[in-house]
Design a protein around this motif. Structure first.
Motif, PDB file in Angstrom:
ATOM      1  N   ARG A  53      55.154 -56.506 -11.643  1.00 19.30           N
ATOM      2  CA  ARG A  53      55.779 -56.889 -10.377  1.00 19.30           C
ATOM      3  C   ARG A  53      55.163 -58.179  -9.841  1.00 19.30           C
ATOM      4  N   ARG A  54      55.990 -58.975  -9.230  1.00 15.57           N
ATOM      5  CA  ARG A  54      55.526 -60.167  -8.523  1.00 15.57           C
ATOM      6  C   ARG A  54      55.293 -59.766  -7.081  1.00 15.57           C
ATOM      7  N   GLY A  55      54.288 -60.329  -6.456  1.00 14.52           N
ATOM      8  CA  GLY A  55      54.006 -60.024  -5.068  1.00 14.52           C
ATOM      9  C   GLY A  55      54.904 -60.794  -4.112  1.00 14.52           C
ATOM     10  N   ARG A  56      54.984 -60.291  -2.899  1.00 18.96           N
ATOM     11  CA  ARG A  56      55.803 -60.944  -1.871  1.00 18.96           C
ATOM     12  C   ARG A  56      55.094 -62.103  -1.191  1.00 18.96           C
ATOM     13  N   LEU A  57      53.802 -62.251  -1.433  1.00 20.07           N
ATOM     14  CA  LEU A  57      53.044 -63.324  -0.787  1.00 20.07           C
ATOM     15  C   LEU A  57      52.868 -64.499  -1.738  1.00 20.07           C
ATOM     16  N   GLU A  58      53.007 -65.687  -1.204  1.00 21.41           N
ATOM     17  CA  GLU A  58      52.759 -66.911  -1.954  1.00 21.41           C
ATOM     18  C   GLU A  58      51.695 -67.690  -1.191  1.00 21.41           C
ATOM     19  N   PHE A  59      50.573 -67.937  -1.832  1.00 19.93           N
ATOM     20  CA  PHE A  59      49.460 -68.649  -1.203  1.00 19.93           C
ATOM     21  C   PHE A  59      49.520 -70.115  -1.599  1.00 19.93           C
ATOM     22  N   PHE A  60      48.979 -70.974  -0.745  1.00 25.00           N
ATOM     23  CA  PHE A  60      48.938 -72.402  -1.005  1.00 25.00           C
ATOM     24  C   PHE A  60      47.501 -72.890  -0.878  1.00 25.00           C
ATOM     25  N   SER A  61      47.167 -73.945  -1.598  1.00 24.83           N
ATOM     26  CA  SER A  61      45.818 -74.505  -1.547  1.00 24.83           C
ATOM     27  C   SER A  61      45.519 -75.074  -0.166  1.00 24.83           C
ATOM     28  N   THR A  62      44.248 -75.064   0.187  1.00 25.91           N
ATOM     29  CA  THR A  62      43.791 -75.619   1.462  1.00 25.91           C
ATOM     30  C   THR A  62      42.843 -76.770   1.190  1.00 25.91           C
ATOM     31  N   LYS A  63      43.109 -77.899   1.814  1.00 24.86           N
ATOM     32  CA  LYS A  63      42.214 -79.056   1.732  1.00 24.86           C
ATOM     33  C   LYS A  63      41.424 -79.120   3.032  1.00 24.86           C
ATOM     34  N   PHE A  64      40.132 -79.377   2.924  1.00 32.17           N
ATOM     35  CA  PHE A  64      39.278 -79.488   4.100  1.00 32.17           C
ATOM     36  C   PHE A  64      38.961 -80.947   4.360  1.00 32.17           C
ATOM     37  N   GLU A  65      38.689 -81.276   5.621  1.00 29.14           N
ATOM     38  CA  GLU A  65      38.567 -82.669   6.036  1.00 29.14           C
ATOM     39  C   GLU A  65      37.189 -83.275   5.832  1.00 29.14           C
ATOM     40  N   GLY A  66      36.160 -82.467   5.610  1.00 25.85           N
ATOM     41  CA  GLY A  66      34.824 -83.035   5.497  1.00 25.85           C
ATOM     42  C   GLY A  66      34.066 -82.503   4.299  1.00 25.85           C
ATOM     43  N   LEU A  67      33.042 -83.247   3.907  1.00 27.07           N
ATOM     44  CA  LEU A  67      32.192 -82.854   2.789  1.00 27.07           C
ATOM     45  C   LEU A  67      30.747 -83.065   3.198  1.00 27.07           C
ATOM     46  N   GLY A  68      29.916 -82.086   2.970  1.00 28.87           N
ATOM     47  CA  GLY A  68      28.513 -82.197   3.313  1.00 28.87           C
ATOM     48  C   GLY A  68      27.644 -81.654   2.193  1.00 28.87           C
ATOM     49  N   PHE A  69      26.341 -81.632   2.421  1.00 29.58           N
ATOM     50  CA  PHE A  69      25.396 -81.133   1.429  1.00 29.58           C
ATOM     51  C   PHE A  69      24.523 -80.065   2.047  1.00 29.58           C
ATOM     52  N   GLU A  70      24.202 -79.075   1.267  1.00 29.44           N
ATOM     53  CA  GLU A  70      23.273 -78.019   1.652  1.00 29.44           C
ATOM     54  C   GLU A  70      22.130 -78.043   0.645  1.00 29.44           C
ATOM     55  N   VAL A  71      20.979 -77.557   1.072  1.00 28.37           N
ATOM     56  CA  VAL A  71      19.806 -77.527   0.197  1.00 28.37           C
ATOM     57  C   VAL A  71      19.313 -76.095   0.078  1.00 28.37           C
ATOM     58  N   LEU A  72      19.216 -75.625  -1.142  1.00 24.11           N
ATOM     59  CA  LEU A  72      18.539 -74.363  -1.427  1.00 24.11           C
ATOM     60  C   LEU A  72      17.159 -74.727  -1.928  1.00 24.11           C
ATOM     61  N   ASN A  73      16.169 -73.979  -1.524  1.00 25.76           N
ATOM     62  CA  ASN A  73      14.810 -74.310  -1.935  1.00 25.76           C
ATOM     63  C   ASN A  73      14.105 -73.079  -2.525  1.00 25.76           C
ATOM     64  N   PRO A  74      14.555 -72.656  -3.715  1.00 24.55           N
ATOM     65  CA  PRO A  74      13.873 -71.514  -4.327  1.00 24.55           C
ATOM     66  C   PRO A  74      12.463 -71.906  -4.759  1.00 24.55           C
ATOM     67  N   HIS A  75      11.546 -70.958  -4.667  1.00 25.45           N
ATOM     68  CA  HIS A  75      10.152 -71.233  -5.019  1.00 25.45           C
ATOM     69  C   HIS A  75       9.789 -70.603  -6.349  1.00 25.45           C
ATOM     70  N   ASP A  76       9.002 -71.333  -7.108  1.00 25.81           N
ATOM     71  CA  ASP A  76       8.457 -70.820  -8.357  1.00 25.81           C
ATOM     72  C   ASP A  76       7.449 -69.732  -8.010  1.00 25.81           C
ATOM     73  N   ARG A  77       7.577 -68.565  -8.609  1.00 26.51           N
ATOM     74  CA  ARG A  77       6.714 -67.432  -8.251  1.00 26.51           C
ATOM     75  C   ARG A  77       5.259 -67.637  -8.660  1.00 26.51           C
ATOM     76  N   ILE A  78       5.041 -68.407  -9.705  1.00 25.11           N
ATOM     77  CA  ILE A  78       3.667 -68.616 -10.173  1.00 25.11           C
ATOM     78  C   ILE A  78       3.025 -69.797  -9.457  1.00 25.11           C
ATOM     79  N   LYS A  79       3.699 -70.940  -9.458  1.00 22.05           N
ATOM     80  CA  LYS A  79       3.141 -72.159  -8.863  1.00 22.05           C
ATOM     81  C   LYS A  79       3.261 -72.183  -7.347  1.00 22.05           C
TER      82      LYS A  79
END
Length: 171
Positions: A53-79
């Motif tokens: 069966r095909r669904g009754r909903l049709e989704f469309f792509s969303t474009k966002f207006e801005g782009l930024g950066f995030e930083v993850l800072n995982p730590h080495d367990r030994i050092k």
């Protein structure tokens, strides 16, 4: 992911559909439930063409207006030193346009009153699932870290257009 042409972040239609299916599941509708199949269709890979069966909903792509950066800072367990990892993200407060089309395409195969009841039920489930996607669980990557939520003060419009035969007391 980034749009190839414009280089802006985007969320594909398939991702929206996956978020919506997951929201329906969290609301208690299994993959095999009538509501899920009616709205989203069968899972990919259905081998029995009679059940497909095909669904009754049709989704469309969303474009966002801005782009930024995030930083993850995982730590080495030994050092005990950090190893920063930079990744692109959509900054908080950035807007995008979500578009969803609902088409009860099998309306000719269903009695008028039954179709109206299904449409009323479907729209109720769509509203509940969209509430779950936007305001409760989030969408996109890193939702468990607090990313991907929408504001409760979102503005938008719902447009409905229907050409219905005279159904009597169903309306």
């Amino acid at each position: 992911r980034k749009d190839r042409t414009f280089g802006v972040p985007s969320l594909s239609a398939a991702s929206w559909k996956g978020c919506f299916r997951a929201a329906l599941h969290r609301l208690g509708h299994s993959e095999e439930s009538a509501v899920t199949i009616r709205l989203c269709g069968n899972q990919p890979g259905e081998t029995d063409h009679e059940k497909s069966r095909r669904g009754r909903l049709e989704f469309f792509s969303t474009k966002f207006e801005g782009l930024g950066f995030e930083v993850l800072n995982p730590h080495d367990r030994i050092k005990k030193t950090g190893m920063p990892v930079y990744y692109e993200s959509v900054p908080a407060g950035t807007s995008g346009e979500f578009c969803l089309l609902y088409v009860p395409f099998n309306g000719l195969a269903v009695e008028g009153k039954e179709l109206m009841d299904e449409v009323k039920e479907d729209l109720k489930f769509v509203a509940e699932a969209l509430w779950e996607v936007f305001l409760v669980s989030g969408f996109g990557a890193k939702v468990s870290s607090g990313f991907g939520g929408a504001e409760d003060a979102v503005t938008g419009s719902i447009q409905m257009r229907a050409t219905l035969p005279s159904i009597g007391d169903a309306a």
